[in-house]
Design an enzyme around this catalytic site. Structure first.
Site, PDB file in Angstrom:
ATOM      1  N   TYR A   1     -43.306  51.166  -4.604  1.00 25.84           N
ATOM      2  CA  TYR A   1     -43.763  50.984  -5.979  1.00 25.84           C
ATOM      3  C   TYR A   1     -43.916  49.490  -6.321  1.00 25.84           C
ATOM      4  O   TYR A   1     -44.094  49.148  -7.490  1.00 25.84           O
ATOM      5  CB  TYR A   1     -42.794  51.647  -6.951  1.00 25.84           C
ATOM      6  CG  TYR A   1     -42.793  53.175  -6.907  1.00 25.84           C
ATOM      7  CD1 TYR A   1     -43.957  53.893  -7.199  1.00 25.84           C
ATOM      8  CD2 TYR A   1     -41.646  53.894  -6.585  1.00 25.84           C
ATOM      9  CE1 TYR A   1     -43.964  55.279  -7.178  1.00 25.84           C
ATOM     10  CE2 TYR A   1     -41.646  55.284  -6.566  1.00 25.84           C
ATOM     11  CZ  TYR A   1     -42.809  55.972  -6.864  1.00 25.84           C
ATOM     12  OH  TYR A   1     -42.817  57.346  -6.851  1.00 25.84           O
TER      13      TYR A   1
ATOM     14  N   ASP B   1     -33.293  59.628  -1.773  1.00 25.15           N
ATOM     15  CA  ASP B   1     -33.432  59.911  -0.341  1.00 25.15           C
ATOM     16  C   ASP B   1     -32.856  58.814   0.560  1.00 25.15           C
ATOM     17  O   ASP B   1     -32.341  59.096   1.625  1.00 25.15           O
ATOM     18  CB  ASP B   1     -34.906  60.139  -0.008  1.00 25.15           C
ATOM     19  CG  ASP B   1     -35.485  61.317  -0.761  1.00 25.15           C
ATOM     20  OD1 ASP B   1     -35.499  62.429  -0.210  1.00 25.15           O
ATOM     21  OD2 ASP B   1     -35.890  61.145  -1.922  1.00 25.15           O
TER      22      ASP B   1
ATOM     23  N   TYR C   1     -45.839  59.986 -12.820  1.00 24.06           N
ATOM     24  CA  TYR C   1     -44.580  59.661 -13.515  1.00 24.06           C
ATOM     25  C   TYR C   1     -44.142  58.237 -13.214  1.00 24.06           C
ATOM     26  O   TYR C   1     -43.260  57.700 -13.895  1.00 24.06           O
ATOM     27  CB  TYR C   1     -43.473  60.659 -13.126  1.00 24.06           C
ATOM     28  CG  TYR C   1     -42.543  60.239 -11.998  1.00 24.06           C
ATOM     29  CD1 TYR C   1     -42.939  60.340 -10.670  1.00 24.06           C
ATOM     30  CD2 TYR C   1     -41.268  59.738 -12.258  1.00 24.06           C
ATOM     31  CE1 TYR C   1     -42.084  59.959  -9.637  1.00 24.06           C
ATOM     32  CE2 TYR C   1     -40.410  59.366 -11.237  1.00 24.06           C
ATOM     33  CZ  TYR C   1     -40.825  59.466  -9.923  1.00 24.06           C
ATOM     34  OH  TYR C   1     -39.981  59.082  -8.903  1.00 24.06           O
ATOM     35  N   ARG C   2     -44.791  57.602 -12.223  1.00 25.92           N
ATOM     36  CA  ARG C   2     -44.338  56.295 -11.753  1.00 25.92           C
ATOM     37  C   ARG C   2     -45.405  55.823 -10.786  1.00 25.92           C
ATOM     38  O   ARG C   2     -46.062  56.636 -10.130  1.00 25.92           O
ATOM     39  CB  ARG C   2     -43.021  56.522 -11.012  1.00 25.92           C
ATOM     40  CG  ARG C   2     -42.215  55.322 -10.606  1.00 25.92           C
ATOM     41  CD  ARG C   2     -40.939  55.879  -9.980  1.00 25.92           C
ATOM     42  NE  ARG C   2     -40.027  54.862  -9.519  1.00 25.92           N
ATOM     43  CZ  ARG C   2     -38.929  55.124  -8.795  1.00 25.92           C
ATOM     44  NH1 ARG C   2     -38.643  56.370  -8.461  1.00 25.92           N
ATOM     45  NH2 ARG C   2     -38.126  54.166  -8.420  1.00 25.92           N
TER      46      ARG C   2
HETATM   47  C1  EUG Z   1     -39.675  60.541  -3.172  1.00 22.18           C
HETATM   48  C2  EUG Z   1     -39.403  61.137  -4.383  1.00 22.18           C
HETATM   49  C3  EUG Z   1     -39.772  60.493  -5.542  1.00 22.18           C
HETATM   50  C4  EUG Z   1     -40.405  59.274  -5.498  1.00 22.18           C
HETATM   51  C5  EUG Z   1     -40.660  58.672  -4.286  1.00 22.18           C
HETATM   52  C6  EUG Z   1     -40.269  59.310  -3.128  1.00 22.18           C
HETATM   53  C7  EUG Z   1     -39.293  61.250  -1.969  1.00 22.18           C
HETATM   54  C8  EUG Z   1     -39.628  60.868  -0.748  1.00 22.18           C
HETATM   55  C9  EUG Z   1     -39.225  62.308  -6.922  1.00 22.18           C
HETATM   56  O1  EUG Z   1     -39.576  61.004  -6.776  1.00 22.18           O
HETATM   57  O2  EUG Z   1     -40.770  58.672  -6.662  1.00 22.18           O
HETATM   58  C10 EUG Z   1     -39.225  61.599   0.419  1.00 22.18           C
END
Ligand code: EUG
Length: 609
Positions: free
Chosen positions: A148, A208, A532-533
Site C-alpha cells: 500500500y 497475515d 477499502y484501502r
Molecule cells: C490481505 C488482506 C487484506 C489486505 C491485504 C492483504 C491478505 C493477504 C483484508 O485485507 O488489505 C493474504
C-alpha cells in the site's frame, strides 16, 4: 531447503524494535535467503534524480537551514538526510527512504530526510517545525504498510517521521480489562512476545504477517483472523498530535484521570461523549496517532480447518453458503477463500518450477501441479477457524460441514490431515493470534517480487461476487498477470483482496500492473463497488470513486483538512486528501500518471528535477 547463511540473519526483536522474535530466527534466515537469493537486481543503483530530493517550494539553502534547526531540536543523531543509495531490502529489513515495492520508478516516491522522535513532545516539536518551514511531513509507525506504499511519502521530498524507532513501548497491559496501550513502534511480534513473557491468558490479533505496527495497521483499518480481527473496531482510545502541534485524547481519555493520571476507562469504552472522533483519524491525514488502546482477547480453544471445492464455478455458491454462517456467527473468525493457484505459490517455490512459458500460468498447468499437492486437483480453498471448548467446536464443525456439503465434492481437512509444511499449519498460528512470516513465501513466485493489493468491498452475495470476479479475471488475462485472489469474507461484505505480484526489474510488468489497477478500480466502481484501502499512488483514483452528491465526501474531508492543517504540512495526498496548498496543482493522479512515470516523467509537478 537450503539454510546456508549467505546473508546476515534478520535483526532480532531483542535488539531491534522491528526485529524478529527468537522463536522465528531460523525461519527468518530461511525466508530471507530464499527471497534474496532469487534477486537479480543489484542491491542499489546510482540515483538519477536530485539528491536529496527537496520538499516542494524550497531550495537547498532553505532546506539545509531547516534541517539544521531540526537537528538542534532533536539531536543530530535523530535526523538523517536521505542522500544515500536506495536499498529495497526485504520485509524484515525494509527501507524508510522510499517504497521498497515501487510501482513507478524507485526514485519517484522518496523522502528528503527521516526524523526519529523519542517522545510525544518531540512529535509536537516536529509538527511546529514543519509549519514554520512549510515542509510536508509524513508519519509512519513502522513502515510495513507493504503493498500500500510502505514508508514512502505521497509527496516526494517530505520529511518522514519514523515514529516507531524510538517510540515503541508497550505502555500498559491491563490483564483484567484485557486491553493494552501502545506506542506506534510496537509490532505484533513484540506485543505477542510480551503477553507470553507475562504469561497472560490473552491473545493478540495478528494480520497475515506479524511485523507490522499494531497501531499503524489499526488506523489503516487492517484486518486479522481471530474473533478480534477488525482492528479498528477493537481499538479503544487514541492520543493524537494535531497538525498545529496540539495534543488530543479521544474517547474517555478526554476526561482527566484522578491526580493527573490516565482516565481509568480510556481502554474500556470507545465513543465516550459527543461526536465519535476516532474515525476521522483512520485512513486520513488529520493527525498523528502517537498512542492507541487495543483490546485483547481471552484465550480459548481453537480448531483451524480447510474446505476444498472441486470446480471454479462453485465460487458464487460458496459465497452464498458463507453469508448465513457468518451472519449467524457460526463462523468463528473472518475466513479466507483462496484459489488453488495459491496452493502452488505458498509452497515458496518459484513460478518457473511449475511453468516456464510466457504469460499467466494456464489453468490446466495449475491443475496438473495441484494434483500432486496435498489438497489435490481442486479449485477453491476455504480457510476457517472455530473457537471455544472441544464440544462446542465439534458442534460448530458439524454445522459448517453440513452447510458446505450442499456443494458436490466439498471436502474438509484438518491440520492433522496435512503435512507440517502445508499453509494450513500457519493459519493455525495466525488464527489463534500467533504472528508469523509464512505469508511472505509466495513472493518467491517471480524474481525481485513486489506486490500491490487491489482491495474492493463486495457484498457477500453470489451474484455480486461473480460480477467483481469476472472483471478481475478478465483484466488479469488482458494484462497477462497471474490472479491471486484472497477473499476475507464477513456476513454482509467481503474484502476481495487481489495480490498483484510483479518483478520490480521489469518496467513492462510494472506498467501492466499499474494499468490493471487503474482499470479494475474504474470498472468495479462503474458497477458500484469500491476499495477499502489502496496504495498511495492509487489513492486519488479510489477516493475519486466515492463521489456521490457532487463529491460531497471529499469536500467534507477537504473542509476538515484545511481547518486542521491550513499550511498543508501533514501527509498531503494521503488517502486522496489534498490540502488547499496542493489542490489542483498537478499532484492528483487520476489517469495514466503512474504509467507515464515509468517513462521518467515523475510523479507530480517536479520543478526541482
Ligand atoms: C490481505 C488482506 C487484506 C489486505 C491485504 C492483504 C491478505 C493477504 C483484508 O485485507 O488489505 C493474504
Amino acid at each position: 531447503m537450503s539454510t546456508s547463511s549467505t546473508f546476515p540473519p534478520p535483526p532480532a526483536l531483542s535488539s531491534h524494535h522491528s526485529g524478529l522474535p527468537e522463536r522465528l530466527a531460523e525461519i527468518g534466515i530461511e525466508t530471507k535467503n530464499r527471497l534474496l537469493s532469487k534477486r537479480t537486481l543489484p542491491e542499489s543503483v546510482a540515483r538519477q534524480q536530485n539528491v536529496p530530493r527537496l520538499p516542494p517550494d524550497t531550495n537547498r539553502v532553505e532546506f539545509d537551514q531547516a534541517i539544521d534547526e531540526l537537528k538542534q531540536i532533536l539531536g543530530e543523531e535523530h535526523v538523517a538526510v536521505n542522500d544515500k543509495p536506495l536499498v529495497d531490502g526485504w520485509y524484515m529489513e525494509h527501507p524508510n527512504t522510499h517504497d521498497a515495492f515501487h510501482i513507478a520508478l524507485q526514485e519517484d516516491l522518496v523522502s528528503s530526510a527521516v526524523v526519529y522522535p523519542g517522545t510525544v513532545g518531540e512529535v509536537q516539536d516536529i509538527v511546529r517545525w514543519a509549519n514554520k518551514h512549510k515542509i510536508p511531513i509524513y508519519p509512519i509507525s513502522m513502515g510495513r504498510n507493504i503493498g500500500y506504499g510502505g514508508t514512502a511519502p505521497r509527496v516526494s521530498g517530505s520529511v518522514v517521521i519514523d515514529l516507531g524507532k524510538r517510540m515503541n513501548r508497550i505502555l500498559n497491559i491491563d490483564a483484567e480489562n484485557a486491553s493494552c496501550l501502545l506506542e506506534p513502534g510496537v509490532s505484533y511480534f513484540a506485543l505477542y512476545e510480551e503477553v507470553q513473557r507475562r504469561k497472560l491468558p490473552l491473545w493478540i490479533d495478528t494480520p497475515d504477517v506479524g511485523g507490522g505496527s499494531v497501531l499503524g495497521n489499526a488506523i489503516d483499518r487492517g484486518v486479522g483472523y481471530t474473533p478480534y480481527g477488525d482492528h479498528f473496531a477493537n481499538h479503544c482510545g487514541l492520543e493524537i498530535v494535531l497538525p498545529n502541534g496540539e495534543l488530543l485524547r479521544t474517547g474517555m481519555g478526554a476526561l482527566p484521570g484522578k491526580d493527573g493520571g490516565d482516565n481509568p476507562t480510556w481502554q474500556s469504552f470507545q465513543p465516550a461523549y459527543g461526536p465519535y472522533s476516532d474515525g476521522i483519524f483512520s485512513q486520513s491525514n488529520f493527525g498523528i496517532v502517537v498512542r492507541m488502546g487495543m483490546w485483547l482477547m481471552p484465550e480459548t480453544g481453537h480448531q483451524s480447518y480447510l474446505i476444498t471445492f472441486p470446480r471454479d464455478e462453485d465460487f458464487p455458491d460458496i459465497v452464498e453458503i458463507i453469508r448465513p454462517l457468518a451472519q449467524q456467527r457460526i463462523l468463528g473468525n473472518i475466513p479466507q477463500l483462496r484459489h488453488v493457484i495459491q496452493e502452488l505459490a505458498t509452497t515458496a517455490r518459484p513460478k518457473s518450477d511449475f511453468y516456464d512459458g510466457i504469460g499467466p500460468i494456464p489453468r490446466d498447468i495449475i491443475r496438473e501441479h495441484a494434483s500432486s499437492l496435498p489438497v489435490g486437483d481442486v479449485s477453491w480453498v476455504f480457510y476457517g477457524t472455530q473457537y471455544g471448548d472441544a464440544a462446542s467446536i465439534a458442534t460448530q464443525l458439524d454445522s459448517i460441514r453440513a452447510a458446505f456439503s450442499k456443494i458436490a465434492g466439498a471436502k474438509m481437512l484438518l491440520p492433522g490431515d496435512l503435512p507440517p509444511s502445508h499453509y494450513l499449519q500457519s493459519r493455525v498460528s495466525v488464527c489463534s493470534g500467533v504472528p508469523v512470516l509464512k505469508e511472505l513465501d509466495w513472493l518467491n513466485w517471480v524474481p525481485n517480487a513486489a506486490h500491490l493489493f487491489f482491495s474492493p468491498i463486495v457484498p457477500t452475495r453470489g451474484k455480486d461476487a461473480q460480477v467483481v470476479h469476472e472483471i478481475v479475471v478478465r483484466l488479469h488475462a488482458k494484462y497477462g498477470i497471474d490472479l491471486f485472489p484472497t477473499l476475507c469474507v464477513a456476513g454482509r461484505e467481503m474484502h476481495y483482496i487481489v495480490n498483484i505480484v510483479y518483478d520490480r526489474s521489469s518496467l513492462d510488468e510494472k506498467r501492466r500492473a499499474a494499468v490493471l489497477m487503474r482499470e479494475m478500480i474504474a470498472e468495479t466502481a462503474a458497477e458500484g463497488y469500491g476499495e477499502y484501502r489502496t496504495h498511495i499512488l492509487f489513492a486519488d483514483m479510489v477516493a475519486g470513486t466515492y463521489n456521490w452528491g457532487n463529491n460531497a465526501l471529499m469536500r467534507f474531508n477537504e473542509t476538515i483538512k484545511d481547518a486542521l492543517d491550513p499550511n498543508g504540512i501533514l501527509a498531503p495526498g494521503r488517502n486522496g486528501i489534498w490540502p488547499k496548498r496542493f489542490r489542483g496543482k498537478g499532484w492528483e493522479i487520476t489517469g495514466t500518471e503512474v504509467e507515464d512515470a515509468l517513462e521518467g516523467k515523475g510523479i507530480g509537478p517536479r520543478p526541482d528535477l
